[in-house]
Design an enzyme around this catalytic site. Sequence first.
Site, short mmCIF file in Angstrom:
data_model
loop_
_atom_site.label_atom_id
_atom_site.label_comp_id
_atom_site.label_asym_id
_atom_site.label_seq_id
_atom_site.Cartn_x
_atom_site.Cartn_y
_atom_site.Cartn_z
N CYS A 46 -5.22 0.45 3.62
CA CYS A 46 -5.29 -0.97 3.96
C CYS A 46 -6.69 -1.53 3.77
CB CYS A 46 -4.83 -1.17 5.40
SG CYS A 46 -5.80 -0.22 6.61
N GLN A 95 0.81 -1.22 0.00
CA GLN A 95 0.00 0.00 0.00
C GLN A 95 0.84 1.27 0.00
OE1 GLN A 95 -1.60 -1.12 4.00
NE2 GLN A 95 -1.42 1.08 4.44
N HIS A 147 -6.05 -0.97 11.39
CA HIS A 147 -5.45 -1.60 10.22
C HIS A 147 -6.34 -2.76 9.75
CE1 HIS A 147 -2.38 -2.56 7.36
NE2 HIS A 147 -2.03 -3.69 7.93
#
Length: 333
Positions: free
Chosen positions: A148, A142, A285
């Site tokens: 994410c 990324q 995340h």
Amino acid sequence: MNSKIIFTTLVALLVCSSIAQEDNPQVEALTHYNEWRKNNPRVYINDAEKQFRQTMFLENFQKIQDHNSNPSHTYQLGLNQFSDMTQEEFAQKILTNIPIQGKSQKNSVSSSNKSSVQTTSTTVAASFDWRTKGALTPVKNQGNCGSCWAFSATGVMESFNFIKNHVLTSFSEQQLVDCVTTSNGYYSYGCNGGSYQQALQYASKVGMKTESAYPYAGYQGSCKASGTSNGYKPVSFSFITSSTLALQTAINASPVSVAIDATYLSMYSSGVYNNCNPSNINLNHAVLAVGYDTQGNWIIKNSWGTQWGMSGFFLLAPNNTCGILDDPMHITA
């Protein structure tokens, strides 16, 4: 000078240099820094920034040495692309700045997709790993973008499409970063964070372009997808009951999008990660749960490239470590 004397002198110098490195931790750290710089090129705006980055690297290198020397730790740390960052920088640039999921987002799921999966089954496999079944695209990166959520969403779609249609196609994260926006009615903010649930909602309506047709740029741009026939569409998806058995059952059917607290995950190298405070979980995340081992450790596909962790994967300790059971979502059709 006699060639034998020259040879003996060179050997002595090499031995002394080796001893000096062993006896001087700073020399050893600087040697590692120089090697790391070769593999991680940097462009600095001035000498002050260059000095700051070197200082941060040396501090992180010492943290790695201290951590790995403690035999009580279940995982190891190592050098990677984040080794010259502060903890605050890592959180700001790589992790999301908004919650991955939340009740407000769950309530926005359409009625056909709203029910959570519940199970009392005890027939799940003792271990399961989608890496061995050809259902995963290669690990992606990324970059310095908090996207994410988009990688988790493409990952779960790529795998389900393979399982259902027997074709492994890489889908476009950039399409999600550009198009799943508040201006289009979605709760996601490009490189500042977003929601895999919102990404799946978008994909179910518009369809997914391939990675090659809409390549990743690592920043938010204007949406370049129009119409409602752009490719693969998930038909239905749902949240999963927050239990180990429910997540294992779901993984037996297909990989699952999950949110975790990755605050201190940056320098992970190998082993079973467990460095989260269960009383203070911040779901910052999004990743892809692709299996579990016989000890109950979760096998996770990350989106930080193959140089991070175990070729881009990591093991997470059993049960609800780092909040993995809080908001899992899978595609059901």
